[in-house]
Motif scaffolding. Structure first.
Motif, mmCIF file in Angstrom:
data_model
loop_
_atom_site.group_PDB
_atom_site.id
_atom_site.type_symbol
_atom_site.label_atom_id
_atom_site.label_comp_id
_atom_site.label_asym_id
_atom_site.label_seq_id
_atom_site.Cartn_x
_atom_site.Cartn_y
_atom_site.Cartn_z
ATOM 1 N N VAL A 80 0.869 -1.191 0.000
ATOM 2 C CA VAL A 80 0.000 0.000 0.000
ATOM 3 C C VAL A 80 0.899 1.233 0.000
ATOM 4 O O VAL A 80 1.604 1.505 0.972
ATOM 5 N N ALA A 82 2.863 3.866 -3.286
ATOM 6 C CA ALA A 82 3.864 3.761 -4.365
ATOM 7 C C ALA A 82 4.878 4.885 -4.262
ATOM 8 O O ALA A 82 5.323 5.441 -5.259
ATOM 9 N N PRO A 111 8.751 6.199 -2.448
ATOM 10 C CA PRO A 111 10.086 5.584 -2.499
ATOM 11 C C PRO A 111 10.128 4.206 -1.833
ATOM 12 O O PRO A 111 10.729 3.268 -2.377
ATOM 13 N N ALA A 112 9.461 4.034 -0.673
ATOM 14 C CA ALA A 112 9.499 2.736 0.022
ATOM 15 C C ALA A 112 8.758 1.673 -0.786
ATOM 16 O O ALA A 112 9.304 0.593 -1.064
ATOM 17 N N GLY A 113 7.509 1.970 -1.183
ATOM 18 C CA GLY A 113 6.684 0.978 -1.876
ATOM 19 C C GLY A 113 7.259 0.557 -3.210
ATOM 20 O O GLY A 113 7.289 -0.642 -3.535
ATOM 21 N N ASP A 173 -1.951 2.748 -4.908
ATOM 22 C CA ASP A 173 -1.723 4.105 -4.402
ATOM 23 C C ASP A 173 -2.988 4.924 -4.599
ATOM 24 O O ASP A 173 -3.653 4.816 -5.625
ATOM 25 N N ASN A 183 9.659 19.716 -5.241
ATOM 26 C CA ASN A 183 10.241 19.529 -3.900
ATOM 27 C C ASN A 183 11.299 18.425 -3.942
ATOM 28 O O ASN A 183 11.158 17.444 -4.650
ATOM 29 N N ASP A 185 2.586 3.481 3.182
ATOM 30 C CA ASP A 185 1.721 4.614 2.865
ATOM 31 C C ASP A 185 2.014 5.860 3.702
ATOM 32 O O ASP A 185 1.115 6.630 4.035
ATOM 33 N N GLY A 186 3.296 6.045 4.024
ATOM 34 C CA GLY A 186 3.735 7.340 4.551
ATOM 35 C C GLY A 186 3.450 7.567 6.030
ATOM 36 O O GLY A 186 2.914 6.713 6.737
ATOM 37 N N ALA A 199 -2.528 4.661 6.816
ATOM 38 C CA ALA A 199 -3.834 4.073 7.142
ATOM 39 C C ALA A 199 -3.675 2.582 7.412
ATOM 40 O O ALA A 199 -4.413 1.999 8.212
ATOM 41 N N TYR A 219 2.793 21.178 0.401
ATOM 42 C CA TYR A 219 3.094 20.118 1.373
ATOM 43 C C TYR A 219 3.132 20.757 2.746
ATOM 44 O O TYR A 219 3.769 21.802 2.932
ATOM 45 N N VAL A 231 6.862 -0.276 6.263
ATOM 46 C CA VAL A 231 8.179 0.114 5.745
ATOM 47 C C VAL A 231 8.172 1.620 5.452
ATOM 48 O O VAL A 231 7.119 2.197 5.182
ATOM 49 N N ASP A 287 8.368 5.726 5.885
ATOM 50 C CA ASP A 287 7.803 6.688 6.842
ATOM 51 C C ASP A 287 6.701 6.075 7.707
ATOM 52 O O ASP A 287 6.539 6.450 8.871
ATOM 53 N N VAL A 316 11.706 16.726 6.330
ATOM 54 C CA VAL A 316 12.769 17.727 6.191
ATOM 55 C C VAL A 316 14.025 17.387 7.018
ATOM 56 O O VAL A 316 14.932 18.194 7.143
ATOM 57 N N ALA A 345 13.606 4.871 3.742
ATOM 58 C CA ALA A 345 12.558 4.139 3.021
ATOM 59 C C ALA A 345 13.188 3.146 2.039
ATOM 60 O O ALA A 345 12.772 1.983 1.953
HETATM 61 C C1 LIG Z 1 3.321 14.195 -2.322
HETATM 62 C C2 LIG Z 1 4.435 14.099 -1.288
HETATM 63 C C3 LIG Z 1 5.322 15.156 -1.173
HETATM 64 C C4 LIG Z 1 6.326 15.101 -0.215
HETATM 65 N N1 LIG Z 1 7.158 16.163 -0.093
HETATM 66 C C5 LIG Z 1 8.092 16.170 0.872
HETATM 67 C C6 LIG Z 1 8.927 17.282 1.066
HETATM 68 O O1 LIG Z 1 8.852 18.265 0.344
HETATM 69 N N2 LIG Z 1 9.833 17.252 2.077
HETATM 70 C C7 LIG Z 1 9.946 16.139 2.887
HETATM 71 O O2 LIG Z 1 10.769 16.125 3.802
HETATM 72 N N3 LIG Z 1 9.220 15.056 2.695
HETATM 73 C C8 LIG Z 1 8.278 15.038 1.725
HETATM 74 N N4 LIG Z 1 7.474 13.955 1.570
HETATM 75 C C9 LIG Z 1 7.771 12.774 2.371
HETATM 76 C C10 LIG Z 1 8.996 12.057 1.799
HETATM 77 O O3 LIG Z 1 8.844 11.865 0.443
HETATM 78 C C11 LIG Z 1 9.114 10.749 2.581
HETATM 79 O O4 LIG Z 1 9.618 11.073 3.869
HETATM 80 C C12 LIG Z 1 10.087 9.738 2.107
HETATM 81 O O5 LIG Z 1 10.312 9.784 0.768
HETATM 82 C C13 LIG Z 1 9.674 8.341 2.622
HETATM 83 O O6 LIG Z 1 8.987 7.648 1.620
HETATM 84 P P1 LIG Z 1 7.763 6.665 1.838
HETATM 85 O O7 LIG Z 1 7.608 5.926 0.563
HETATM 86 O O8 LIG Z 1 7.924 5.901 3.092
HETATM 87 O O9 LIG Z 1 6.498 7.611 2.085
HETATM 88 P P2 LIG Z 1 5.849 8.728 1.127
HETATM 89 O O10 LIG Z 1 6.858 9.387 0.294
HETATM 90 O O11 LIG Z 1 5.013 9.565 1.992
HETATM 91 O O12 LIG Z 1 4.910 7.882 0.134
HETATM 92 C C14 LIG Z 1 3.702 7.274 0.567
HETATM 93 C C15 LIG Z 1 2.862 6.892 -0.644
HETATM 94 O O13 LIG Z 1 1.680 6.258 -0.158
HETATM 95 C C16 LIG Z 1 0.537 6.818 -0.782
HETATM 96 N N5 LIG Z 1 -0.559 6.712 0.188
HETATM 97 C C17 LIG Z 1 -0.697 7.389 1.354
HETATM 98 N N6 LIG Z 1 -1.797 6.978 1.994
HETATM 99 C C18 LIG Z 1 -2.374 6.032 1.219
HETATM 100 C C19 LIG Z 1 -3.518 5.230 1.349
HETATM 101 N N7 LIG Z 1 -4.327 5.318 2.424
HETATM 102 N N8 LIG Z 1 -3.821 4.343 0.360
HETATM 103 C C20 LIG Z 1 -3.022 4.230 -0.742
HETATM 104 N N9 LIG Z 1 -1.906 4.974 -0.913
HETATM 105 C C21 LIG Z 1 -1.585 5.848 0.055
HETATM 106 C C22 LIG Z 1 0.944 8.241 -1.114
HETATM 107 O O14 LIG Z 1 0.169 8.735 -2.206
HETATM 108 C C23 LIG Z 1 2.422 8.075 -1.480
HETATM 109 O O15 LIG Z 1 2.574 7.771 -2.850
HETATM 110 C C24 LIG Z 1 6.456 13.963 0.626
HETATM 111 C C25 LIG Z 1 5.564 12.890 0.502
HETATM 112 C C26 LIG Z 1 4.549 12.951 -0.439
HETATM 113 C C27 LIG Z 1 3.557 11.779 -0.565
#
Ligand SMILES: Cc1cc2nc3c(=O)[nH]c(=O)nc-3n(C[C@H](O)[C@H](O)[C@H](O)COP(=O)(O)OP(=O)(O)OC[C@H]3O[C@@H](n4cnc5c(N)ncnc54)[C@H](O)[C@@H]3O)c2cc1C
Length: 398
Positions: free
Chosen positions: A12, A14, A16-18, A36, A46, A159-160, A164, A272, A292, A294, A302, A310
């Motif tokens: 869940v 897409a 960087p982690a997914g 996603d 960004n 999913d960040g 959820a 953001y 996995v 965030d 930041v 991730a």
């Molecule tokens: C649009 C966006 C912009 C960002 N900009 C910044 C920034 O400017 N500075 C900064 O420090 N960090 C930012 N972040 C966070 C940063 O990218 C992450 O800290 C880092 O890359 C870790 O990646 P991650 O894959 O664990 O989580 P994330 O990068 O947060 O990716 C999570 C993914 O899960 C998807 N998602 C979330 N909830 C659901 C759900 N319920 N069902 C299905 N899909 C879901 C999101 O659309 C996203 O594609 C941003 C994240 C996003 C989503």
């Protein structure tokens, strides 16, 4: 001869982690579906950083050159006063950065590269989400918002920060498993009306830092507002409410470009807003569901370490799953054990970056201004910080 079906996994998110996890699990024989909630990656300006062990994973995915080609860098930081006059301008070298030891690129460029790399082997579903998870002994029954429900062998929440999946599988509230570091950050696109080129301008007032950064004169710039605050109640999905919150916080500030930047928030195509919060989830798995990136251990937005964590976490999780012969609980436990020290060290960087994001008082701004006029002191301090970041970024075996 009998063939056993490939184990099925639903990822869940897409980001960087997914997308990194999708690549490595597909490569190791898993039948991978990624879902996603967004329609598809939208190009945004960004930036995120990739460092240390994460760059090693990027290299193993044959993406190193592509990432480096898209790398951006900010050559100058100009600290300005309330009237916009330069207090001091620091060049990149003043921060003690080591060329080639990290990459900074647009988040959307990175995600695009990672998805392209895994697109043939994994199925990506856009514009949908999971609404319910039910675990049995040998599968997870998943209910989606817009398609038929389905059972998977395992489900991974990527999913960040406001996951959820985490809420559904662990039944914990975000407040219980997070550490708020005392400030909020807003980042959004604005026209590059100051015609900046590889430059950022930073203005400090007590309790807040305001900045504008641009890499190219022709491209939009990125405005930043950081402010100290207790935890605020607001809806993570409601950008309009976040813009109102930002405006209210800075309504009295007349210094520098503050009001103009605030006005431009309304028309920004990327916005953001988040709290500097760490996710301190005690266990990264519950039976057949694991977390996995965030969702599991965000070091704070930041902090500059979230994307690396991730990517590394996704690689380690896939590695453990491929070596556990179908025993997912054993794999998840191995993943937690291998990540422990790395999480601890990178969370320390998160705390450090949150503490330096805003200056508390007029006096601390004055002291900082004296300090930044001494190039040798600046270089020596940033070298120390760079060393700590490098150490944390490499504190895991890939
Ligand atoms: C649009 C966006 C912009 C960002 N900009 C910044 C920034 O400017 N500075 C900064 O420090 N960090 C930012 N972040 C966070 C940063 O990218 C992450 O800290 C880092 O890359 C870790 O990646 P991650 O894959 O664990 O989580 P994330 O990068 O947060 O990716 C999570 C993914 O899960 C998807 N998602 C979330 N909830 C659901 C759900 N319920 N069902 C299905 N899909 C879901 C999101 O659309 C996203 O594609 C941003 C994240 C996003 C989503």
């Amino acid at each position: 001869m009998t063939t056993t079906a490939a184990p099925t996994v639903l990822i869940v998110g897409a980001g960087p982690a997914g997308s990194t996890l999708a690549y490595w699990l597909a490569k190791r024989g898993y039948d991978v579906t990624v879902i996603d909630r967004t329609k598809r990656i939208i190009s945004t300006i960004n930036r995120i950083d990739i460092r240390g062990a994460a760059l090693e994973v990027i290299r193993k995915m044959d993406l190193f050159d592509a990432v480096m080609q898209r790398s951006l860098h900010i050559a100058r930081t100009e600290y300005v006063d309330a009237n916009g006059f330069a207090i001091v301008t620091l060049n990149e070298s003043a921060f003690g950065n080591e060329e080639g030891s990290d990459a900074e690129l647009k988040r959307s460029d990175l995600v695009e590269l990672l998805i392209e790399r895994s697109n043939d082997a994994a199925q990506y579903i856009w514009d949908d989400t999971v609404t319910h998870l039910e675990q049995t002994n040998d599968s997870v029954h998943v209910t989606f918002a817009h398609r038929e429900s389905r059972a998977f062998d395992i489900v991974i929440g990527a999913d960040g920060i406001h996951s959820a999946t985490r809420a559904m599988a662990f039944a914990t509230s975000e407040t219980d498993i997070s550490r708020f570091l005392g400030c909020y950050v807003a980042l959004y696109t604005v026209p590059n009306y100051l015609k900046l080129h590889n430059t950022q301008h930073m203005y400090n007032e007590p309790g807040a830092t305001i900045g504008i950064t641009a890499t190219e004169k022709e491209e939009p710039a990125l405005a930043m507002f950081a402010f100290a605050s207790p935890r605020l109640e607001y809806d993570y999905h409601d950008q309009q409410a976040q813009k109102v919150l930002l405006r209210q916080r800075f309504t009295a500030s007349r210094a520098w470009e503050t009001q103009r930047l605030l006005e431009l928030a309304e028309a920004s195509d990327f916005f953001y807003f988040d709290g500097m919060t760490q996710i301190t989830q005690p266990s990264l798995h519950n039976k057949r569901v694991a977390l996995v990136g965030d969702a599991a251990y965000c070091p704070a937005p930041v902090s500059g370490q979230g994307t690396s964590m991730a990517i590394v976490g996704a690689y380690i999780l896939a590695d453990e799953l491929s070596g556990a012969n179908g025993n997912c609980e054993q794999a998840f436990t191995g993943y937690e054990r291998r990540m422990e020290r790395y999480i601890q060290k990178n969370h320390a960087i998160g705390v450090l970056s949150a503490s330096s994001l805003v200056e508390k008082s007029k006096m601390s701004i004055r002291i900082r201004n004296v300090f930044i006029r001494r190039p040798l002191l600046v270089k020596s301090m940033y070298r120390k910080i760079q060393k700590q970041i490098k150490d944390a970024s490499n504190s895991i075996d890939i």
